[in-house]
Design a protein around this motif. Structure first.
Motif, PDB file in Angstrom:
ATOM      1  N   CYS A 149       0.841  -1.205   0.000  1.00 58.80           N
ATOM      2  CA  CYS A 149       0.000   0.000   0.000  1.00 58.80           C
ATOM      3  C   CYS A 149       0.878   1.257   0.000  1.00 58.80           C
ATOM      4  O   CYS A 149       1.329   1.718   1.056  1.00 58.80           O
ATOM      5  N   ALA A 150       1.114   1.796  -1.181  1.00 59.89           N
ATOM      6  CA  ALA A 150       1.966   2.981  -1.322  1.00 59.89           C
ATOM      7  C   ALA A 150       1.419   4.164  -0.524  1.00 59.89           C
ATOM      8  O   ALA A 150       2.185   4.924   0.071  1.00 59.89           O
ATOM      9  N   GLU A 151       0.108   4.307  -0.509  1.00 56.25           N
ATOM     10  CA  GLU A 151      -0.508   5.438   0.193  1.00 56.25           C
ATOM     11  C   GLU A 151      -0.199   5.401   1.697  1.00 56.25           C
ATOM     12  O   GLU A 151       0.035   6.437   2.317  1.00 56.25           O
ATOM     13  N   ALA A 152      -0.167   4.198   2.277  1.00 55.19           N
ATOM     14  CA  ALA A 152       0.151   4.070   3.707  1.00 55.19           C
ATOM     15  C   ALA A 152       1.607   4.461   3.957  1.00 55.19           C
ATOM     16  O   ALA A 152       1.905   5.174   4.923  1.00 55.19           O
ATOM     17  N   TYR A 153       2.511   3.988   3.105  1.00 56.22           N
ATOM     18  CA  TYR A 153       3.924   4.364   3.264  1.00 56.22           C
ATOM     19  C   TYR A 153       4.101   5.870   3.116  1.00 56.22           C
ATOM     20  O   TYR A 153       4.816   6.501   3.903  1.00 56.22           O
ATOM     21  N   TYR A 154       3.458   6.453   2.104  1.00 51.35           N
ATOM     22  CA  TYR A 154       3.606   7.891   1.887  1.00 51.35           C
ATOM     23  C   TYR A 154       3.118   8.681   3.108  1.00 51.35           C
ATOM     24  O   TYR A 154       3.808   9.574   3.601  1.00 51.35           O
ATOM     25  N   ARG A 174       2.636   7.670   6.202  1.00 50.62           N
ATOM     26  CA  ARG A 174       3.475   7.453   7.384  1.00 50.62           C
ATOM     27  C   ARG A 174       4.772   8.238   7.240  1.00 50.62           C
ATOM     28  O   ARG A 174       5.245   8.853   8.200  1.00 50.62           O
ATOM     29  N   GLY A 175       5.332   8.251   6.027  1.00 55.85           N
ATOM     30  CA  GLY A 175       6.536   9.048   5.786  1.00 55.85           C
ATOM     31  C   GLY A 175       6.300  10.518   6.076  1.00 55.85           C
ATOM     32  O   GLY A 175       7.129  11.199   6.682  1.00 55.85           O
ATOM     33  N   PHE A 176       5.140  11.016   5.662  1.00 57.16           N
ATOM     34  CA  PHE A 176       4.807  12.420   5.920  1.00 57.16           C
ATOM     35  C   PHE A 176       4.689  12.673   7.423  1.00 57.16           C
ATOM     36  O   PHE A 176       5.123  13.718   7.922  1.00 57.16           O
ATOM     37  N   ALA A 177       4.101  11.724   8.141  1.00 63.45           N
ATOM     38  CA  ALA A 177       3.985  11.873   9.598  1.00 63.45           C
ATOM     39  C   ALA A 177       5.372  11.869  10.242  1.00 63.45           C
ATOM     40  O   ALA A 177       5.656  12.692  11.124  1.00 63.45           O
ATOM     41  N   TYR A 178       6.237  10.946   9.804  1.00 64.14           N
ATOM     42  CA  TYR A 178       7.616  10.932  10.320  1.00 64.14           C
ATOM     43  C   TYR A 178       8.313  12.257  10.008  1.00 64.14           C
ATOM     44  O   TYR A 178       8.977  12.849  10.866  1.00 64.14           O
ATOM     45  N   TYR A 179       8.171  12.727   8.786  1.00 58.55           N
ATOM     46  CA  TYR A 179       8.777  13.995   8.372  1.00 58.55           C
ATOM     47  C   TYR A 179       8.294  15.132   9.275  1.00 58.55           C
ATOM     48  O   TYR A 179       9.083  15.945   9.739  1.00 58.55           O
ATOM     49  N   SER A 180       7.002  15.157   9.548  1.00 62.12           N
ATOM     50  CA  SER A 180       6.418  16.215  10.373  1.00 62.12           C
ATOM     51  C   SER A 180       6.935  16.179  11.806  1.00 62.12           C
ATOM     52  O   SER A 180       6.910  17.187  12.504  1.00 62.12           O
ATOM     53  N   GLN A 181       7.399  15.011  12.244  1.00 63.52           N
ATOM     54  CA  GLN A 181       7.963  14.874  13.585  1.00 63.52           C
ATOM     55  C   GLN A 181       9.478  15.022  13.583  1.00 63.52           C
ATOM     56  O   GLN A 181      10.119  14.840  14.615  1.00 63.52           O
ATOM     57  N   ASP A 187      15.140  10.214   8.668  1.00 60.66           N
ATOM     58  CA  ASP A 187      15.609   8.939   8.113  1.00 60.66           C
ATOM     59  C   ASP A 187      14.445   7.979   7.887  1.00 60.66           C
ATOM     60  O   ASP A 187      14.381   7.305   6.847  1.00 60.66           O
ATOM     61  N   LEU A 188      13.538   7.916   8.865  1.00 63.48           N
ATOM     62  CA  LEU A 188      12.362   7.052   8.698  1.00 63.48           C
ATOM     63  C   LEU A 188      11.465   7.561   7.566  1.00 63.48           C
ATOM     64  O   LEU A 188      10.910   6.766   6.797  1.00 63.48           O
ATOM     65  N   ALA A 189      11.344   8.875   7.455  1.00 62.24           N
ATOM     66  CA  ALA A 189      10.538   9.451   6.374  1.00 62.24           C
ATOM     67  C   ALA A 189      11.146   9.096   5.016  1.00 62.24           C
ATOM     68  O   ALA A 189      10.422   8.698   4.095  1.00 62.24           O
ATOM     69  N   ILE A 190      12.466   9.208   4.892  1.00 67.46           N
ATOM     70  CA  ILE A 190      13.127   8.869   3.622  1.00 67.46           C
ATOM     71  C   ILE A 190      12.881   7.405   3.270  1.00 67.46           C
ATOM     72  O   ILE A 190      12.586   7.079   2.112  1.00 67.46           O
ATOM     73  N   GLU A 191      12.977   6.535   4.258  1.00 62.47           N
ATOM     74  CA  GLU A 191      12.705   5.109   4.008  1.00 62.47           C
ATOM     75  C   GLU A 191      11.294   4.912   3.452  1.00 62.47           C
ATOM     76  O   GLU A 191      11.097   4.177   2.478  1.00 62.47           O
ATOM     77  N   ASP A 192      10.314   5.566   4.081  1.00 63.04           N
ATOM     78  CA  ASP A 192       8.930   5.389   3.635  1.00 63.04           C
ATOM     79  C   ASP A 192       8.683   6.042   2.274  1.00 63.04           C
ATOM     80  O   ASP A 192       7.985   5.470   1.429  1.00 63.04           O
ATOM     81  N   THR A 212       4.153  11.831  -7.346  1.00 62.37           N
ATOM     82  CA  THR A 212       4.948  13.062  -7.357  1.00 62.37           C
ATOM     83  C   THR A 212       5.315  13.524  -5.956  1.00 62.37           C
ATOM     84  O   THR A 212       6.455  13.918  -5.695  1.00 62.37           O
ATOM     85  N   GLU A 213       4.339  13.500  -5.042  1.00 66.97           N
ATOM     86  CA  GLU A 213       4.544  14.048  -3.705  1.00 66.97           C
ATOM     87  C   GLU A 213       5.660  13.327  -2.951  1.00 66.97           C
ATOM     88  O   GLU A 213       6.367  13.944  -2.164  1.00 66.97           O
ATOM     89  N   ALA A 214       5.819  12.036  -3.185  1.00 68.51           N
ATOM     90  CA  ALA A 214       6.869  11.284  -2.485  1.00 68.51           C
ATOM     91  C   ALA A 214       8.254  11.758  -2.922  1.00 68.51           C
ATOM     92  O   ALA A 214       9.155  11.913  -2.091  1.00 68.51           O
ATOM     93  N   TYR A 215       8.420  11.991  -4.215  1.00 68.85           N
ATOM     94  CA  TYR A 215       9.710  12.510  -4.701  1.00 68.85           C
ATOM     95  C   TYR A 215       9.952  13.914  -4.156  1.00 68.85           C
ATOM     96  O   TYR A 215      11.048  14.241  -3.702  1.00 68.85           O
ATOM     97  N   TYR A 216       8.918  14.737  -4.201  1.00 68.30           N
ATOM     98  CA  TYR A 216       9.057  16.108  -3.716  1.00 68.30           C
ATOM     99  C   TYR A 216       9.416  16.135  -2.230  1.00 68.30           C
ATOM    100  O   TYR A 216      10.373  16.798  -1.826  1.00 68.30           O
ATOM    101  N   ASP A 217       8.669  15.408  -1.418  1.00 65.55           N
ATOM    102  CA  ASP A 217       8.914  15.436   0.027  1.00 65.55           C
ATOM    103  C   ASP A 217      10.279  14.845   0.384  1.00 65.55           C
ATOM    104  O   ASP A 217      10.970  15.368   1.255  1.00 65.55           O
ATOM    105  N   ARG A 218      10.670  13.776  -0.296  1.00 65.57           N
ATOM    106  CA  ARG A 218      12.008  13.219  -0.047  1.00 65.57           C
ATOM    107  C   ARG A 218      13.073  14.230  -0.481  1.00 65.57           C
ATOM    108  O   ARG A 218      14.077  14.418   0.210  1.00 65.57           O
ATOM    109  N   GLY A 219      12.832  14.908  -1.601  1.00 66.59           N
ATOM    110  CA  GLY A 219      13.760  15.949  -2.052  1.00 66.59           C
ATOM    111  C   GLY A 219      13.898  17.072  -1.033  1.00 66.59           C
ATOM    112  O   GLY A 219      15.002  17.588  -0.808  1.00 66.59           O
TER     113      GLY A 219
END
Length: 185
Positions: free
Chosen positions: A92-97, A99-106, A110-115, A127-134
């Motif tokens: 489920c890509a949406e769940a990873y994305y 969760r990554g956003f939640a990790y990023y917000s906290q 590193d956990l956000a990049i993994e997700d 698109t948003e996953a590339y942007y947020d990781r960038g």
């Protein structure tokens, strides 16, 4: 109805389905998603919780409740639900994305990049996953991977002005002034 933009009718239909069959988890999920569309996250959370009470293996309900918590900036419960969704549906890509956003917000970068990385493996068009990781790479002064991710985001969405801007600043910080000017000018 929801996909046609008729959110209130979608809510009414799901409510009728629930009245007919109170154990219909999918109807709670559908109504919860419609509530999310209306930014009524508390009602959405209630419906997703009801769906989970009916079917504790419902990955979609956990994912959607996690998204609702994330949108309310309740990152702890969001991460718990999104992790459960991933355990139930590891693709489920949406769940990873989310969760990554939640990790990023906290600030757990590193956990956000993994997700975000797992998101792009599962859904290379997100698109948003590339942007947020960038952005995370940019904040960490890792300009090469930041530029690569922001470029991919731009490739997927050429109208994403904020990606051009951030990539331009990254080029500037690398002293690649011509490339910076191309993005910022």
């Amino acid at each position: 109805y929801r996909k046609m933009g008729e959110i209130d009718r979608a809510i009414a239909d799901a409510t009728k389905a629930i009245e007919i069959n109170p154990d219909y988890a999918e109807a709670y999920c559908n109504r919860g998603v419609a509530y999310q569309d209306k930014e009524q996250h508390e009602l959405a959370i209630d419906d997703f919780s009801q769906a989970i009470d009916i079917d504790s293996k419902n990955a979609e309900a956990y994912c959607n409740r996690g998204i609702a918590y994330r949108k309310r900036e309740e990152y702890g419960p969001a991460i718990i639900d999104l992790t459960t969704a991933i355990e139930l549906n590891p693709d489920c890509a949406e769940a990873y994305y989310n969760r990554g956003f939640a990790y990023y917000s906290q600030g757990e970068y590193d956990l956000a990049i993994e997700d975000f990385s797992r998101t792009t493996e599962l859904n290379p068009e997100m698109t948003e996953a590339y942007y947020d990781r960038g952005i995370i790479y940019y904040l960490g002064h890792k300009y090469e991977p930041a530029i690569a991710d922001l470029s991919k985001a731009i490739e997927l969405n050429p109208n994403m002005a904020v990606a051009y801007y951030t990539r331009g600043i990254a080029h500037f910080n690398k002293q690649d002034y011509e490339l910076a000017l191309a993005d910022l000018g």
